[in-house]
Structure formats: structure tokens, C-alpha cells
Design a protein around this motif. Structure first.
Motif, mmCIF file in Angstrom:
data_model
loop_
_atom_site.group_PDB
_atom_site.id
_atom_site.type_symbol
_atom_site.label_atom_id
_atom_site.label_comp_id
_atom_site.label_asym_id
_atom_site.label_seq_id
_atom_site.Cartn_x
_atom_site.Cartn_y
_atom_site.Cartn_z
ATOM 1 N N ASP A 160 -42.623 -5.700 -28.794
ATOM 2 C CA ASP A 160 -42.910 -6.939 -28.087
ATOM 3 C C ASP A 160 -42.252 -8.116 -28.787
ATOM 4 O O ASP A 160 -41.648 -8.975 -28.147
ATOM 5 C CB ASP A 160 -44.424 -7.144 -27.987
ATOM 6 N N GLU A 161 -42.331 -8.124 -30.108
ATOM 7 C CA GLU A 161 -41.732 -9.222 -30.877
ATOM 8 C C GLU A 161 -40.223 -9.298 -30.653
ATOM 9 O O GLU A 161 -39.676 -10.363 -30.384
ATOM 10 C CB GLU A 161 -42.034 -9.032 -32.361
ATOM 11 N N TYR A 162 -39.547 -8.149 -30.739
ATOM 12 C CA TYR A 162 -38.099 -8.141 -30.539
ATOM 13 C C TYR A 162 -37.738 -8.503 -29.104
ATOM 14 O O TYR A 162 -36.871 -9.340 -28.856
ATOM 15 C CB TYR A 162 -37.524 -6.769 -30.889
ATOM 16 N N ASN A 163 -38.403 -7.862 -28.161
ATOM 17 C CA ASN A 163 -38.066 -8.073 -26.753
ATOM 18 C C ASN A 163 -38.341 -9.494 -26.284
ATOM 19 O O ASN A 163 -37.672 -9.989 -25.374
ATOM 20 C CB ASN A 163 -38.814 -7.072 -25.879
ATOM 21 N N ALA A 164 -39.316 -10.166 -26.893
ATOM 22 C CA ALA A 164 -39.632 -11.536 -26.504
ATOM 23 C C ALA A 164 -38.546 -12.519 -26.923
ATOM 24 O O ALA A 164 -38.405 -13.584 -26.327
ATOM 25 C CB ALA A 164 -40.971 -11.955 -27.111
ATOM 26 N N LYS A 165 -37.745 -12.151 -27.924
ATOM 27 C CA LYS A 165 -36.754 -13.080 -28.477
ATOM 28 C C LYS A 165 -35.310 -12.666 -28.216
ATOM 29 O O LYS A 165 -34.398 -13.435 -28.490
ATOM 30 C CB LYS A 165 -36.948 -13.206 -29.986
ATOM 31 N N ASN A 166 -35.082 -11.470 -27.729
ATOM 32 C CA ASN A 166 -33.719 -10.965 -27.643
ATOM 33 C C ASN A 166 -33.383 -10.457 -26.251
ATOM 34 O O ASN A 166 -34.195 -9.810 -25.599
ATOM 35 C CB ASN A 166 -33.531 -9.806 -28.629
ATOM 36 N N TYR A 167 -32.173 -10.740 -25.859
ATOM 37 C CA TYR A 167 -31.605 -10.221 -24.619
ATOM 38 C C TYR A 167 -30.491 -9.272 -25.022
ATOM 39 O O TYR A 167 -29.661 -9.601 -25.871
ATOM 40 C CB TYR A 167 -31.075 -11.375 -23.763
ATOM 41 N N ARG A 168 -30.455 -8.103 -24.462
ATOM 42 C CA ARG A 168 -29.497 -7.086 -24.900
ATOM 43 C C ARG A 168 -28.156 -7.175 -24.167
ATOM 44 O O ARG A 168 -27.329 -6.306 -24.314
ATOM 45 C CB ARG A 168 -30.119 -5.727 -24.719
ATOM 46 N N VAL A 169 -27.971 -8.185 -23.381
ATOM 47 C CA VAL A 169 -26.731 -8.415 -22.657
ATOM 48 C C VAL A 169 -26.414 -7.250 -21.711
ATOM 49 O O VAL A 169 -25.298 -6.783 -21.597
ATOM 50 C CB VAL A 169 -25.545 -8.745 -23.596
ATOM 51 N N SER A 170 -27.456 -6.767 -21.070
ATOM 52 C CA SER A 170 -27.334 -5.792 -19.988
ATOM 53 C C SER A 170 -28.479 -6.061 -19.035
ATOM 54 O O SER A 170 -29.636 -5.754 -19.339
ATOM 55 C CB SER A 170 -27.404 -4.350 -20.505
ATOM 56 N N PHE A 171 -28.191 -6.676 -17.918
ATOM 57 C CA PHE A 171 -29.227 -7.061 -16.970
ATOM 58 C C PHE A 171 -30.163 -5.908 -16.637
ATOM 59 O O PHE A 171 -31.378 -6.031 -16.727
ATOM 60 C CB PHE A 171 -28.574 -7.619 -15.695
ATOM 61 N N PHE A 172 -29.608 -4.771 -16.261
ATOM 62 C CA PHE A 172 -30.436 -3.657 -15.796
ATOM 63 C C PHE A 172 -31.245 -3.039 -16.938
ATOM 64 O O PHE A 172 -32.419 -2.717 -16.767
ATOM 65 C CB PHE A 172 -29.582 -2.611 -15.086
ATOM 66 N N TYR A 173 -30.650 -2.877 -18.097
ATOM 67 C CA TYR A 173 -31.370 -2.329 -19.250
ATOM 68 C C TYR A 173 -32.492 -3.260 -19.662
ATOM 69 O O TYR A 173 -33.615 -2.824 -19.880
ATOM 70 C CB TYR A 173 -30.405 -2.115 -20.417
ATOM 71 N N ASP A 174 -32.208 -4.551 -19.757
ATOM 72 C CA ASP A 174 -33.223 -5.492 -20.183
ATOM 73 C C ASP A 174 -34.351 -5.585 -19.158
ATOM 74 O O ASP A 174 -35.519 -5.695 -19.520
ATOM 75 C CB ASP A 174 -32.609 -6.871 -20.432
ATOM 76 N N LEU A 175 -34.011 -5.521 -17.886
ATOM 77 C CA LEU A 175 -35.039 -5.554 -16.849
ATOM 78 C C LEU A 175 -35.944 -4.325 -16.925
ATOM 79 O O LEU A 175 -37.157 -4.422 -16.807
ATOM 80 C CB LEU A 175 -34.388 -5.650 -15.465
#
Length: 176
Positions: A160-175
Motif C-alpha cells: 500500500d505504501e509503495y502503490n500510494a506513491k508510485n506509478y509504474r508507467v503502465s496504465f493497464f498494470y497500474d490499474l
């Protein structure tokens, strides 16, 4: 040594490799009967074309003292999931643990905006990451809740901590 999950029935969806395999093996080490499912078997590989199989995972569960039962299931196919739930009900009469660790993406498109990404593959990624979990839970939960104390584990990526602050530069993966 007492086995904390002796007499318990677990289902690890997505147990072919990785975290799913590790979870299935540890459930077996605790004495559970573990249904291990995925799309890759000795006789049929999934589109990932990886060498690991559900039969190997079931054998590892056995080696640790549990009972591993390998069943090929495509978790995007409601009839296949429904059939496995019926089989578990007939063979065991109960389900205590469901682990949804389904994924199976074959490629990732990093550093692309949504309009630059392959739409068809992106939508397939979402189906593999989200629909499979919904389909599996839809059919498994009525059996699981027949006994008190059932557990559902939804496996995802990152914290949760990582995902709240980082975008992985892949729309579908991040979604997903």
C-alpha cells in the motif's frame, strides 16, 4: 509435529509458480489438502509458455506433508471454475481457504501512455488480473462460508505504501 491445518481444505488459484506455488506448499506443510489450479500442465502450457506446472506444485505440497490436487482451470472461464467448486464440494464437502493469486500476463508495456499501449492486450491484462479473481470468488465463496472461520486471500503486487506513491508507467498494470 502437529499440523495446524490438518483436515482443512484450501484452494490456491494461480499455483503454477511464484507466490501461488509458495503459498500452496506452505499450506501443505501445515497439513492441508490443497487444490492447486492454473493453466499450465505437463501436457498443456499456457500462453506464458513457462515450464512450471500445477502437477509439480501438487507434488511439492505432497512432499511437505499435505495433499496436493492439481486441476487445470482457466479462471476466465466461469464453467471451469464452477466445475471445480462442484468437485471440491463432492470430494471434500467443504472449503476453508481460498487464495486468489491469478495473473498470467505474458508481456508488459512499460513507459507508454494509455494511447500508445496495445488496447487489446491491455484489456486482456485487466481480465487476467481482475475478472479471474471475481469469477473465482463468485463460485467459491458460497462453499467457503458454509463453515465459520473461512479465509480469502487476495494476492496483488506491491505494498500500500509503495502503490500510494508510485506509478509504474503502465496504465493497464497500474490499474490492475
Amino acid at each position: 509435529m502437529a499440523r495446524a491445518l490438518a483436515g482443512k481444505v484450501a484452494w490456491v488459484a494461480g499455483a503454477t509458480r511464484g507466490a501461488g506455488r509458495g503459498i500452496a506448499v506452505q499450506l501443505g506443510a501445515a497439513g492441508a489438502t490443497v487444490y492447486v489450479t492454473g493453466r499450465t500442465t505437463r501436457s498443456m502450457r499456457s500462453e506464458m509458455n513457462r515450464p512450471e506446472t500445477i502437477e509439480e506444485t501438487a507434488a511439492l505440497v505432497d512432499e511437505e506433508g499435505g495433499r496436493g490436487i492439481a486441476v487445470r482451470v482457466d479462471h476466465l472461464m466461469p464453467d471451469e471454475v464452477r466445475a471445480l467448486v462442484s468437485r471440491i464440494r463432492e470430494e471434500q464437502g467443504k472449503l476453508h481457504v481460498l487464495v486468489n493469486d491469478i495473473w498470467g500476463a505474458t508481456k508488459m508495456e512499460w513507459n507508454k501512455s494509455v494511447w500508445e499501449s496495445d488496447l487489446d492486450y491491455g484489456l486482456r491484462t485487466l481480465r487476467l488480473a481482475v475478472d479471474t479473481h471475481a469469477i473465482t470468488s463468485h463460485f467459491a465463496l458460497p462453499l467457503l462460508i458454509q463453515n465459520k472461520g473461512g479465509l480469502v486471500v487476495e494476492v496483488t503486487d506491491g505494498t500500500d505504501e509503495y502503490n500510494a506513491k508510485n506509478y509504474r508507467v503502465s496504465f493497464f498494470y497500474d490499474l490492475a
